[in-house]
Motif scaffolding. Structure first.
Motif, PDB file in Angstrom:
ATOM      1  N   ASP A 139       0.850  -1.231   0.027  1.00 10.22           N
ATOM      2  CA  ASP A 139      -0.035  -0.170   0.015  1.00 10.22           C
ATOM      3  C   ASP A 139       0.779   1.369  -0.099  1.00 10.22           C
ATOM      4  O   ASP A 139       0.097   2.386  -0.338  1.00 10.22           O
ATOM      5  N   GLU A 209      -1.297   4.274  -4.224  1.00  4.50           N
ATOM      6  CA  GLU A 209      -2.293   4.651  -5.220  1.00  4.50           C
ATOM      7  C   GLU A 209      -2.345   5.894  -5.843  1.00  4.50           C
ATOM      8  O   GLU A 209      -2.723   6.051  -6.959  1.00  4.50           O
ATOM      9  N   HIS A 243     -12.456  11.533 -10.397  1.00  6.40           N
ATOM     10  CA  HIS A 243     -11.801  10.266 -10.065  1.00  6.40           C
ATOM     11  C   HIS A 243     -11.274  10.138  -8.634  1.00  6.40           C
ATOM     12  O   HIS A 243     -10.930  10.934  -7.959  1.00  6.40           O
ATOM     13  N   LYS A 270      -8.716  -0.265  -4.126  1.00  6.20           N
ATOM     14  CA  LYS A 270      -8.196  -1.348  -4.825  1.00  6.20           C
ATOM     15  C   LYS A 270      -9.540  -2.204  -5.412  1.00  6.20           C
ATOM     16  O   LYS A 270      -9.120  -3.426  -5.967  1.00  6.20           O
ATOM     17  N   GLU A 271     -10.494  -1.652  -5.369  1.00  2.40           N
ATOM     18  CA  GLU A 271     -11.937  -2.362  -6.163  1.00  2.40           C
ATOM     19  C   GLU A 271     -11.598  -2.993  -7.479  1.00  2.40           C
ATOM     20  O   GLU A 271     -11.121  -2.047  -8.100  1.00  2.40           O
ATOM     21  N   GLU A 272     -11.638  -3.966  -7.589  1.00  3.30           N
ATOM     22  CA  GLU A 272     -11.452  -4.500  -9.086  1.00  3.30           C
ATOM     23  C   GLU A 272     -12.585  -5.492  -9.588  1.00  3.30           C
ATOM     24  O   GLU A 272     -12.686  -5.819 -10.743  1.00  3.30           O
ATOM     25  N   ARG A 273     -13.939  -5.176  -8.963  1.00  2.24           N
ATOM     26  CA  ARG A 273     -14.682  -5.790  -9.535  1.00  2.24           C
ATOM     27  C   ARG A 273     -15.349  -5.104 -10.638  1.00  2.24           C
ATOM     28  O   ARG A 273     -15.330  -4.116 -10.722  1.00  2.24           O
ATOM     29  N   GLU A 274     -16.218  -5.932 -11.369  1.00  3.26           N
ATOM     30  CA  GLU A 274     -16.620  -5.288 -12.543  1.00  3.26           C
ATOM     31  C   GLU A 274     -18.051  -4.779 -12.214  1.00  3.26           C
ATOM     32  O   GLU A 274     -18.902  -5.154 -11.417  1.00  3.26           O
ATOM     33  N   ARG A 275     -18.393  -3.504 -12.790  1.00  6.90           N
ATOM     34  CA  ARG A 275     -19.183  -2.922 -12.322  1.00  6.90           C
ATOM     35  C   ARG A 275     -20.550  -3.279 -13.290  1.00  6.90           C
ATOM     36  O   ARG A 275     -20.499  -3.728 -14.503  1.00  6.90           O
ATOM     37  N   TYR A 565     -22.099  -4.214  -8.613  1.00 11.58           N
ATOM     38  CA  TYR A 565     -20.983  -4.922  -9.255  1.00 11.58           C
ATOM     39  C   TYR A 565     -21.755  -6.274  -9.664  1.00 11.58           C
ATOM     40  O   TYR A 565     -22.570  -6.817  -8.917  1.00 11.58           O
TER      41      TYR A 565
END
Length: 648
Positions: A139, A209, A243, A270-275, A565
């Motif tokens: 991080d 980030e 953003h 760090k959210e990487e799920r698909e919307r 998501y």
């Protein structure tokens, strides 16, 4: 009160106030680097030196208490020369190449201090000695070349978090920051709370980030509420050009005082799920993109014929990460409007015993999180405060490290067992008996602070020695506190209240997700028991559905989900509505001790994505259900709360 004069201004401040804080109250700026309002004064950087009438030498304003009649001068030739000399030495010790540093240009307190003193160059040639850069942490990065040895990070890690991961090796100008006596940060005992990164005045600790994505003057600040758990930490969401840039703790927040845990500071970034970006309706066995009108009509046509069929009709479940306004509308629609068979939350495993006890007692019985800040003895049961409700755990850890007593009651392993003065391994079903046993021991020993409410049986779960040691510890404390885990039964909470009466302790019960308290106040606290429901509606929001929930609803004839998501739950749905995620929604959250807090929208939702509340309102309109404006705040008080409800 003490009267003094600073730069010609007459000031009155409480006794014990430092000159630095007194000057701040009077609107007078004294430059400093090592000082921070949340930390104990240190006096290491020497930048805050001031002249005090009658003193032979310059004094550090951050450590000097005010005295009656004191006369202080903060901006004289002597103080200016001293500050330039201090800054000159700091710049000469490390490779402070400002043009290459990500905090240069407004974010660096060292650079800003130099400009404030009129410095434009290095009066002394830098040492040029290179220091290693530790980039092992997922991080943030540690660059000792930019460290000024202010020890803010070390003090914050210890004083604020109670973790004591950071320290210094070597001495003098050769000192450098390390974790756990030289362990790489990524392999150390660091818990990724990130307070060290936020409190660092230079670029020595930088967030991976957000690095190089915008200075403080180039970003927008949006105060919001973390919905990772029920502590309800206030956070500052920094955005640029719509953003997310980074998340910081709000130093002025009454709940967390600037602290955040990994779930609040780093995980959301760090959210990487698909919307889910468009409504979807199942056609010929597969989900297809649809218009909002088609999706609303499809859901209404399946749910409306089932209205009034209690039990086998409609089951409605909502995430407790949704706002209080949305949960109130959810209740009005499905419970009051449709009379659905079951209307509750996704926290199907939580008994919401705190709500049950509140209804039985008829009045609030819980203390506040502030009680944990000042407690000098803790008893925690059924909760691992390192894994859950971490910021509340910080309050416990830092006080215990400072000398507070700690009694841990748990049936298994617990991350805080290393700090416990007394670890009582008791199974969940026997915790109530153990608590009554401790209360009984206090009465038997004659150390009880109040008479019990009734006869107390001696515990067979604990030995006499264990019960008596715990009783002595709690009754000897001036401000004991009992922390009850979120899965505790009503019987356990009642036992905790009896022990609290005998020992003079405050009781705080942790809850589930961000709005578990609000959901309980709305009556959405019943356990979801899978039955032969013909339709299930899930207001998931940006929550992660449990595997058990997906298993329960996979064979339901009709499933509608409003979600941010893609997930196994949306994959099994017949209708999917795209809704806002946490940073796109606006509303209120009620934290674990009853504080009602506002969360502001940080970024706009993608086109064609609606708020959770608007979806419910559209569906109700399609089904002909009249939703009178939900007075969500008044609805919170329709049931007796376990903790007093307060705003702010």
């Amino acid at each position: 009160m003490v009267n003094l004069t600073i730069d010609g201004k007459q000031i009155e401040v409480p006794e014990g106030t430092t000159v630095l804080r007194a000057a701040e109250q009077a609107g007078i700026t004294i430059p400093t680097l090592c000082d921070h309002p949340s930390l104990t004064p240190y006096g290491g950087c020497r930048l805050c030196v001031v002249e005090v009438a009658g003193a032979r030498t310059l004094q550090t304003a951050c450590t000097l208490p005010v005295t009656n009649g004191m006369v202080v001068s903060t901006d004289t030739e002597k103080t200016r020369d001293a500050r330039k000399f201090v800054l000159t030495l700091i710049f000469s010790e490390r490779n402070h190449f400002c043009m290459y540093c990500q905090v240069s240009g407004g974010d660096c307190e060292l650079q800003n201090s130099a400009y404030r003193e009129g410095m434009t160059h290095w009066p002394l040639q830098p040492n040029w000695q290179p220091y290693a850069v530790d980039a092992s942490h997922p991080d943030f990065v540690l660059d000792n070349n930019r460290c000024i040895l202010c020890r803010r990070c070390v003090r914050a890690c210890g004083e604020m978090v109670g973790n004591y991961t950071l320290g210094f090796e070597e001495r003098g100008a050769n000192s450098f920051l390390v974790a756990d006596l030289g362990t790489p940060l990524g392999e150390s005992s660091c818990i990724s709370c990130g307070v060290c990164v936020q409190i660092c005045p230079t670029g020595a600790l930088i967030d991976r980030e957000s690095a190089y994505r915008g200075k403080e003057v180039q970003v927008e600040h949006n105060l919001s509420v973390c919905n990772g758990c029920s502590v309800g930490c206030s956070m500052d969401v920094l955005t640029r050009d719509n953003h997310l840039v980074r998340i910081e703790g709000d130093w002025d927040a009454p709940v967390n005082g600037g602290l955040l845990c990994e779930k609040g500071r780093f995980a959301p970034m760090k959210e990487e799920r698909e919307r889910v970006l468009t409504p979807m309706v199942r056609k010929n066995g597969s989900l297809k993109a649809a218009t909002w009108e088609e999706a609303i009509s499809a859901a209404a046509s399946q749910i409306k014929p089932l209205v009034g069929k209690n039990g086998d009709g409609v089951a409605a479940l909502a995430s407790t990460r949704l706002t209080a306004e949305t949960l109130a509308t959810f209740k009005k629609f499905f419970k009051d409007g449709l009379h659905a068979g079951i209307v509750t939350t996704l926290e199907e495993e939580l008994p919401a015993s705190f709500s049950t006890v509140a209804q039985e007692t008829g009045k609030p019985f819980e203390g506040k999180l502030d009680d944990l800040r000042t407690a000098d003895c803790f008893l925690t049961l059924g909760e691992d405060l390192v894994k859950d409700h971490q910021v509340a755990g910080f309050f416990v850890k830092r006080n215990v490290r400072a000398g507070a007593g700690y009694i841990l009651v748990d049936g298994g392993e617990n991350s805080l067992d290393i700090l416990a003065n007394l670890f009582l391994k008791v199974k969940d079903a026997q915790v109530a008996e153990a608590l009554y046993g401790i209360a009984s021991a206090a009465v038997r020993l004659g150390v009880a602070k109040a008479a019990p409410g009734g006869a107390l049986a001696q515990s067979t779960v604990l030995t006499n020695e264990q019960a008596e040691e715990a009783a002595r510890m709690m009754c000897a404390a001036a401000s004991p506190a009992i922390v009850v885990g979120k899965r505790a039964s009503a019987q356990t909470i009642q036992a905790a209240l009896e022990l609290a009466k005998v020992t003079g302790a405050k009781v705080v019960v942790t809850k589930g997700d961000a709005n578990s308290f609000a959901a309980a106040q709305y009556g959405l606290d019943k356990a979801f028991k899978p039955a032969n429901h013909q339709a299930v509606y899930v207001a998931l929001g940006d929550d992660v559905p449990a595997d058990s929930l997906v298993e329960h609803v996979k064979d339901v004839p009709f499933l509608a989900v409003q979600a941010s998501y893609i997930s196994p739950l949306t994959a099994a749905a017949d209708v999917v509505f795209p809704v806002e995620m946490w940073a796109e929604q606006e509303g209120h959250f009620v934290n674990m001790d009853g504080r009602i807090q506002a969360a502001k929208k940080a970024v706009p939702a993608p086109e064609n994505v609606l708020s959770n509340q608007k979806v419910l309102e559209a569906l109700a309109a399609e089904m002909g259900v009249t939703l009178t404006p939900a007075d969500w705040k008044q609805m919170l008080s329709e049931r007796t709360p376990s903790a007093e409800l307060v705003e702010g």
